[in-house]
Motif scaffolding. Structure first.
Motif, short mmCIF file in Angstrom:
data_model
loop_
_atom_site.label_atom_id
_atom_site.label_comp_id
_atom_site.label_asym_id
_atom_site.label_seq_id
_atom_site.Cartn_x
_atom_site.Cartn_y
_atom_site.Cartn_z
N LYS A 69 -8.36 -8.76 7.01
CA LYS A 69 -7.60 -7.61 6.52
C LYS A 69 -7.61 -7.59 5.00
O LYS A 69 -7.34 -8.59 4.35
CB LYS A 69 -6.16 -7.69 7.03
CG LYS A 69 -6.07 -7.52 8.53
CD LYS A 69 -4.64 -7.58 8.99
CE LYS A 69 -4.59 -7.45 10.51
NZ LYS A 69 -3.21 -7.58 11.01
N ARG A 70 -7.95 -6.42 4.45
CA ARG A 70 -8.00 -6.26 3.00
C ARG A 70 -6.63 -5.84 2.48
O ARG A 70 -5.95 -5.01 3.06
CB ARG A 70 -9.06 -5.23 2.61
CG ARG A 70 -10.44 -5.71 2.99
CD ARG A 70 -11.55 -4.86 2.45
NE ARG A 70 -12.80 -5.19 3.08
CZ ARG A 70 -13.54 -6.27 2.81
NH1 ARG A 70 -13.16 -7.09 1.88
NH2 ARG A 70 -14.66 -6.50 3.45
N ASP A 88 -6.23 -1.75 1.31
CA ASP A 88 -7.14 -1.02 2.17
C ASP A 88 -6.85 0.47 2.27
O ASP A 88 -7.75 1.26 2.42
CB ASP A 88 -7.11 -1.66 3.57
CG ASP A 88 -8.30 -1.29 4.41
OD1 ASP A 88 -9.39 -1.10 3.84
OD2 ASP A 88 -8.15 -1.21 5.63
N SER A 89 -5.60 0.86 2.20
CA SER A 89 -5.22 2.25 2.47
C SER A 89 -4.51 2.88 1.27
O SER A 89 -3.35 3.28 1.36
CB SER A 89 -4.32 2.32 3.70
OG SER A 89 -5.00 1.84 4.83
N GLN A 118 0.83 -1.20 0.00
CA GLN A 118 0.00 0.00 0.00
C GLN A 118 0.87 1.26 0.00
O GLN A 118 0.62 2.19 -0.76
CB GLN A 118 -0.94 -0.02 1.21
CG GLN A 118 -1.99 -1.10 1.11
CD GLN A 118 -2.72 -1.35 2.42
OE1 GLN A 118 -2.86 -0.46 3.25
NE2 GLN A 118 -3.18 -2.58 2.61
#
Length: 192
Positions: free
Chosen positions: A158-159, A162-163, A134
């Motif tokens: 948890k993806r 995600d961020s 990420q």
């Protein structure tokens, strides 16, 4: 100039861990696809010029691979590895009897990884390491994403992506269906 390839196994809803409370358990959903894709993953790691790991992924892999044998272990153990961390308490990294193959990248992540890309001519694989990927996507340092999608929706966990701060455009450069498990490899080039 090196090319950074993020590589991950995840569910259709983008989860790369087990569900909340069982984060370390991917066996129930990922193992059929991992078995199906082992030969392709082995080739990817055998061709890699370096492996870049986040600290947490490093800790897990370093406790396993140095003590294994076979082609996959050889690829993991003999390929130069770099551990990226912002944790100032980490001052040393180890890889069993293969200590000469591992280095610590401490400090400013984008600067250190950009330096690494300029020093390595070939491919740099980033297995898992979602937080690292990420950060690298946010600083435009990822060149490709090689993702195996497993035919399951977990709903929580948890993806992997995600961020992400901004849009990243992708160009599909390869696909492969693993028929036994129903998993699908999607290989994208980041074209920002």
């Amino acid at each position: 100039m090196g090319k950074i390839i993020a590589s991950v196994s995840c569910t259709l809803d983008g989860i790369y861990t087990g569900p909340t409370g069982d984060e370390n358990n991917m066996v129930s959903w990922a193992m059929p696809g991992i078995i199906d894709s082992t030969a392709d993953n082995l080739i990817m790691f055998q061709k890699a010029d370096a492996i870049l790991l986040g600290r947490i992924n490093y800790e897990g892999l370093a406790s396993y691979w140095p003590f294994q044998e076979g082609e996959f272990a050889e690829a993991m153990n003999k390929t130069p590895k770099y551990v990226a961390t912002r944790n100032r308490e980490v001052t040393n990294v180890q890889w069993g009897d293969f200590g000469e193959t591992i280095s610590l990248l401490a400090g400013d992540l984008s600067e250190r990884v950009a330096e690494l890309k300029s020093q390595i001519e070939g491919t740099i694989i980033v297995p898992g390491s979602a937080g690292l990927v990420q950060s690298l996507l946010n600083t435009r340092l990822v060149d490709e994403i090689n993702m195996i999608i497993h035919p399951v929706v977990l709903g929580n966990g948890k993806r992997y992506l995600d961020s992400i701060d901004a849009r990243n455009n992708l160009k599909l450069i390869g696909t492969k269906l693993y028929e036994t498990s129903g998993s699908m490899r999607l290989h994208y080039e980041v074209v920002n």
